[in-house]
Write a protein that holds these residues in place. Structure first.
Motif, PDB file in Angstrom:
ATOM      1  N   LYS A   8      -3.481 -11.761 -10.530  1.00 34.55           N
ATOM      2  CA  LYS A   8      -3.403 -12.451  -8.986  1.00 34.55           C
ATOM      3  C   LYS A   8      -3.948 -13.761  -9.134  1.00 34.55           C
ATOM      4  O   LYS A   8      -5.051 -13.796  -9.619  1.00 34.55           O
ATOM      5  CB  LYS A   8      -3.973 -11.468  -8.167  1.00 34.55           C
ATOM      6  CG  LYS A   8      -3.273 -10.478  -7.382  1.00 34.55           C
ATOM      7  CD  LYS A   8      -2.318 -11.009  -6.444  1.00 34.55           C
ATOM      8  CE  LYS A   8      -1.530  -9.842  -5.601  1.00 34.55           C
ATOM      9  NZ  LYS A   8      -2.207  -9.200  -4.662  1.00 34.55           N
ATOM     10  N   SER A  97       2.660 -11.308  -4.124  1.00 34.72           N
ATOM     11  CA  SER A  97       2.382 -12.482  -3.445  1.00 34.72           C
ATOM     12  C   SER A  97       2.277 -12.891  -1.893  1.00 34.72           C
ATOM     13  O   SER A  97       2.830 -11.705  -1.400  1.00 34.72           O
ATOM     14  CB  SER A  97       3.431 -13.708  -3.910  1.00 34.72           C
ATOM     15  OG  SER A  97       3.440 -13.687  -5.247  1.00 34.72           O
ATOM     16  N   THR A  98       1.869 -13.518  -1.421  1.00 32.35           N
ATOM     17  CA  THR A  98       1.639 -13.765   0.082  1.00 32.35           C
ATOM     18  C   THR A  98       2.896 -13.926   0.799  1.00 32.35           C
ATOM     19  O   THR A  98       4.020 -14.466   0.162  1.00 32.35           O
ATOM     20  CB  THR A  98       0.820 -15.035   0.224  1.00 32.35           C
ATOM     21  OG1 THR A  98      -0.485 -14.994  -0.192  1.00 32.35           O
ATOM     22  CG2 THR A  98       0.925 -15.161   1.792  1.00 32.35           C
ATOM     23  N   SER A 101       5.213  -9.484   4.811  1.00 32.47           N
ATOM     24  CA  SER A 101       4.406  -8.115   4.948  1.00 32.47           C
ATOM     25  C   SER A 101       2.889  -8.216   4.332  1.00 32.47           C
ATOM     26  O   SER A 101       2.196  -7.058   4.701  1.00 32.47           O
ATOM     27  CB  SER A 101       5.083  -7.468   3.715  1.00 32.47           C
ATOM     28  OG  SER A 101       5.085  -7.761   2.465  1.00 32.47           O
ATOM     29  N   SER A 102       2.290  -9.395   4.125  1.00 35.64           N
ATOM     30  CA  SER A 102       0.968  -9.403   3.799  1.00 35.64           C
ATOM     31  C   SER A 102       0.148  -9.475   5.215  1.00 35.64           C
ATOM     32  O   SER A 102       0.649  -9.751   6.425  1.00 35.64           O
ATOM     33  CB  SER A 102       0.547 -10.749   2.880  1.00 35.64           C
ATOM     34  OG  SER A 102       1.492 -10.853   1.677  1.00 35.64           O
ATOM     35  N   PRO A 109      -0.038  -7.287   9.362  1.00 34.52           N
ATOM     36  CA  PRO A 109       0.849  -8.307   8.711  1.00 34.52           C
ATOM     37  C   PRO A 109       1.573  -9.170   9.460  1.00 34.52           C
ATOM     38  O   PRO A 109       1.715  -9.242  10.616  1.00 34.52           O
ATOM     39  CB  PRO A 109       2.062  -6.826   8.672  1.00 34.52           C
ATOM     40  CG  PRO A 109       1.278  -5.785   8.355  1.00 34.52           C
ATOM     41  CD  PRO A 109      -0.001  -5.861   9.479  1.00 34.52           C
ATOM     42  N   CYS A 268      10.602  -9.782   4.317  1.00 36.10           N
ATOM     43  CA  CYS A 268      10.850 -10.606   3.098  1.00 36.10           C
ATOM     44  C   CYS A 268      12.269 -11.125   2.744  1.00 36.10           C
ATOM     45  O   CYS A 268      12.344 -12.306   2.482  1.00 36.10           O
ATOM     46  CB  CYS A 268      10.015  -9.632   1.913  1.00 36.10           C
ATOM     47  SG  CYS A 268       8.297  -9.499   2.112  1.00 36.10           S
TER      48      CYS A 268
END
Length: 366
Positions: A8, A97-98, A101-102, A109, A268
């Motif tokens: 990461k 990755s950002t 959904s992050s 989210p 996404c």
């Protein structure tokens, strides 16, 4: 035995083409092989729309099987015994990755509060990721489909970083028909009542809409000849004169739709397809190929088209090479001869392997 390692990388705040800034960006990535400090053995690979940073080998926890087995690995064209190979998970992708959904600044989210991004933003984030790894240059950047768009943007935005660029089955700008396909897919997701304006977490969300979007996408990834040669009008089960009967091609599409919803996030998918729509290497670079490609002058670019590609027809890849050559770039065009349509770069791996090896030899990497 060389192994793919997973990291990461924190790159901090990312300025976007829209004028907004995305805070606290992280990118998941894979690294295979030992990286020289000067990057003189580095090859960067960019993945396609629903791909991941897992390039080769069997599936690992949370990631599907490597999508370029047969091209990346020991002894392959992208030889992990010779090169250090880095692949970042694209910004907005759900594999670490950002992304929409992050978790966002509000502790939930992002959903549709996530800012729109372009392929150029994705490219910028990955070069920032390389710098976070301590790398300032690379032998080559390679990508197919959306990955080809990102690779091209990386080369043109950062010509001092990359010596070579390989664009496979990707245009220098998205044409209206491809945008139209993407919009129908997005509407399939947004019309699903379970989408809830993007605020469906932690529920599964619009799985029917996402599956339908994937079904349409799969039609554009193959050619009519490939469907004819595999099934023609073959019936999978039941009686097609009744609604419970299905042709083989229908079950194929349903299968791929259901497989995607098991591993991908609908929001996404919306953002990544929009990033492709926004792809235009001429935008913000004077509007001419000479200005867009001028910074890459003297370096090497390979465009690889596919004879049966209906999504990004071969002439669109040829346009990348002809535009680059007008700006003084050393350009070559090769073509995968295949009935498999756009997905040929994931299927006809022997041809991809041969084409890359020839390009490496031609440009001093062989």
């Amino acid at each position: 035995m060389v192994e793919e390692r997973y990291l990461k990388v924190r790159i901090g705040d990312l300025p976007l083409d829209s004028g907004e800034t995305l805070p606290g960006v992280e990118l998941a990535c894979s690294v295979t092989g030992r990286l020289r400090p000067d990057g003189s053995n580095l090859v960067v690979v960019c993945h396609a729309l629903t791909g991941s940073h897992h390039l080769w080998g069997p599936s690992v926890e949370g990631l599907p099987e490597g999508w370029w087995n047969g091209v990346v690995g020991p002894g392959m064209a992208i030889d992990t015994d010779r090169f250090c190979v880095v692949c970042f998970n694209n910004l907005c992708s759900p594999y670490g990755s950002t992304a929409p959904s992050s978790l966002g600044p509000e502790g939930r989210p992002w959903g549709m509060r996530f800012p729109l991004v372009s392929c150029r933003d994705v490219a910028r984030s990955q070069v920032m990721g390389l710098r976070a790894l301590g790398v300032e240059r690379a032998l080559a950047v390679v990508g197919g489909s959306m990955g080809g768009m990102v690779a091209l943007e990386m080369a043109l935005s950062f010509p001092k970083v990359f010596e070579r660029c390989v664009v496979i089955a990707a245009p220098m700008r998205l044409y209206p028909q491809a945008i139209a396909y993407n919009e129908v897919q997005r509407q399939a997701i947004m019309w699903d009542p379970d989408w809830r304006e993007g605020d469906y977490y932690p529920d599964p969300g619009p799985v029917r809409g996402l599956a339908t979007a994937r079904m349409l996408a799969m039609i554009t990834y193959r050619s009519e000849n490939s469907f004819v040669s595999r099934w023609m009008r073959e019936v999978a089960h039941g009686d097609p004169w009744r609604w419970d009967g299905k042709f083989q091609v229908e079950t194929y599409l349903h299968h791929h739709g259901q497989e995607l919803v098991k591993r991908f996030d609908a929001n996404c998918y919306l953002y990544l397809t929009r990033a492709m729509d926004l792809h235009d290497v001429l935008a913000g670079r004077g509007g001419s190929p000479e200005e867009a490609f001028g910074g890459f002058s003297g370096r090497d670019i390979l465009g690889v088209g596919i004879s049966s590609d209906m999504l990004f027809p071969n002439w669109q890849v040829e346009e990348v090479v002809s535009s680059a050559k007008r700006a003084g770039v050393n350009g070559w065009y090769e073509e995968i001869e295949s009935p498999n349509g756009h997905d040929a770069f994931l299927i006809d791996l022997d041809q991809v392997d041969d084409i890359l090896r020839t390009f490496w030899r031609r440009t001093g990497m062989g």
